[in-house]
Scaffold this motif. Structure first.
Motif, short mmCIF file in Angstrom:
data_model
loop_
_atom_site.label_atom_id
_atom_site.label_comp_id
_atom_site.label_asym_id
_atom_site.label_seq_id
_atom_site.Cartn_x
_atom_site.Cartn_y
_atom_site.Cartn_z
N LEU A 139 2.12 7.31 -6.87
CA LEU A 139 1.26 8.23 -7.63
C LEU A 139 1.77 9.67 -7.63
CD1 LEU A 139 -2.18 6.70 -6.69
CD2 LEU A 139 -0.80 6.31 -8.72
N PRO A 140 2.19 10.24 -6.48
CA PRO A 140 2.78 11.58 -6.56
C PRO A 140 4.09 11.63 -7.34
CG PRO A 140 2.14 11.09 -4.31
CD PRO A 140 1.97 9.83 -5.10
N ALA A 141 4.87 10.55 -7.26
CA ALA A 141 6.13 10.52 -8.01
C ALA A 141 5.87 10.50 -9.51
CB ALA A 141 6.96 9.31 -7.60
N ILE A 142 4.89 9.71 -9.94
CA ILE A 142 4.54 9.67 -11.36
C ILE A 142 3.99 11.02 -11.80
CG2 ILE A 142 2.96 8.65 -13.04
CD1 ILE A 142 3.22 6.03 -11.46
N SER A 143 3.15 11.62 -10.98
CA SER A 143 2.55 12.91 -11.32
C SER A 143 3.62 14.00 -11.42
CB SER A 143 1.52 13.29 -10.27
OG SER A 143 0.99 14.56 -10.52
N GLY A 169 9.99 7.30 -13.85
CA GLY A 169 10.40 5.89 -13.92
C GLY A 169 10.42 5.22 -12.56
N VAL A 170 10.90 5.93 -11.54
CA VAL A 170 10.92 5.37 -10.19
C VAL A 170 9.49 5.18 -9.69
CG1 VAL A 170 11.52 5.90 -7.79
CG2 VAL A 170 13.20 6.23 -9.59
N GLY A 171 8.62 6.15 -9.96
CA GLY A 171 7.23 6.01 -9.55
C GLY A 171 6.55 4.84 -10.24
N LEU A 172 6.83 4.66 -11.50
CA LEU A 172 6.25 3.54 -12.23
C LEU A 172 6.78 2.21 -11.70
CD1 LEU A 172 4.23 3.24 -14.51
CD2 LEU A 172 6.14 3.11 -16.08
N ALA A 173 8.05 2.16 -11.37
CA ALA A 173 8.63 0.94 -10.78
C ALA A 173 8.01 0.65 -9.42
CB ALA A 173 10.14 1.08 -10.68
N MET A 174 7.80 1.69 -8.62
CA MET A 174 7.17 1.50 -7.31
C MET A 174 5.74 0.98 -7.47
SD MET A 174 8.61 4.90 -5.37
CE MET A 174 7.26 4.99 -4.24
N LEU A 175 5.02 1.49 -8.45
CA LEU A 175 3.67 1.03 -8.72
C LEU A 175 3.67 -0.43 -9.14
CD1 LEU A 175 0.68 1.94 -8.92
CD2 LEU A 175 1.15 2.48 -11.31
N PHE A 176 4.60 -0.80 -9.97
CA PHE A 176 4.71 -2.18 -10.45
C PHE A 176 5.04 -3.14 -9.30
CE2 PHE A 176 7.21 -5.64 -12.40
CZ PHE A 176 6.25 -6.14 -13.26
N VAL A 177 6.01 -2.78 -8.49
CA VAL A 177 6.40 -3.65 -7.37
C VAL A 177 5.27 -3.72 -6.34
CG1 VAL A 177 8.01 -3.88 -5.43
CG2 VAL A 177 8.86 -3.31 -7.70
N GLY A 178 4.64 -2.58 -6.05
CA GLY A 178 3.52 -2.57 -5.11
C GLY A 178 2.36 -3.41 -5.60
N GLY A 179 2.17 -3.48 -6.90
CA GLY A 179 1.11 -4.31 -7.45
C GLY A 179 1.45 -5.78 -7.47
N LEU A 180 2.71 -6.11 -7.43
CA LEU A 180 3.12 -7.52 -7.43
C LEU A 180 3.18 -8.12 -6.03
CD1 LEU A 180 5.94 -7.72 -10.11
CD2 LEU A 180 3.60 -8.54 -10.26
N PHE A 212 0.82 -1.20 0.00
CA PHE A 212 0.00 0.00 0.00
C PHE A 212 0.86 1.26 0.00
CE2 PHE A 212 -2.12 3.39 2.38
CZ PHE A 212 -3.19 3.63 1.53
N ALA A 213 1.91 1.26 0.81
CA ALA A 213 2.79 2.44 0.87
C ALA A 213 3.49 2.67 -0.47
CB ALA A 213 3.81 2.26 1.98
N LEU A 214 3.96 1.61 -1.09
CA LEU A 214 4.60 1.76 -2.40
C LEU A 214 3.64 2.31 -3.43
CD1 LEU A 214 6.75 -1.49 -2.68
CD2 LEU A 214 7.59 0.85 -2.62
N MET A 215 2.41 1.79 -3.43
CA MET A 215 1.44 2.25 -4.42
C MET A 215 0.98 3.67 -4.13
SD MET A 215 -0.67 -1.24 -5.11
CE MET A 215 -1.45 -0.71 -6.62
N ALA A 216 0.84 4.01 -2.85
CA ALA A 216 0.41 5.36 -2.50
C ALA A 216 1.50 6.40 -2.80
CB ALA A 216 0.03 5.42 -1.02
N LEU A 217 2.75 6.05 -2.59
CA LEU A 217 3.84 6.99 -2.84
C LEU A 217 4.21 7.06 -4.32
CD1 LEU A 217 6.16 6.23 0.19
CD2 LEU A 217 4.70 8.23 -0.16
#
Length: 60
Positions: free
Chosen positions: A18-22, A34-45, A11-16
């Motif tokens: 979104l602001p990084a991607i934005s 790129g870091v935000g997208l990687a965090m979203l990917f890892v948080g989703g896995l 949850f923390a990875l996915m929540a953090l």
């Protein structure tokens, strides 16, 4: 690391992420995007990994 802390990490990875991607998309900083997208990917896995790695199906 127990199941609840793994879900909290996801949850923390996915929540953090979104602001990084934005920020990366609006400011044109490709590294932040790129870091935000990687965090979203890892948080989703993390949740499927927790589900499939559980030794006892009733523990989830």
């Amino acid at each position: 690391m127990d199941v609840l802390s793994r879900y909290t990490l996801a949850f923390a990875l996915m929540a953090l992420s979104l602001p990084a991607i934005s920020y990366g998309a609006s400011a044109g900083v490709a590294v932040a995007w790129g870091v935000g997208l990687a965090m979203l990917f890892v948080g989703g896995l993390v949740p499927p990994a927790v589900r499939f790695a559980a030794a006892d199906p009733d523990a989830i």
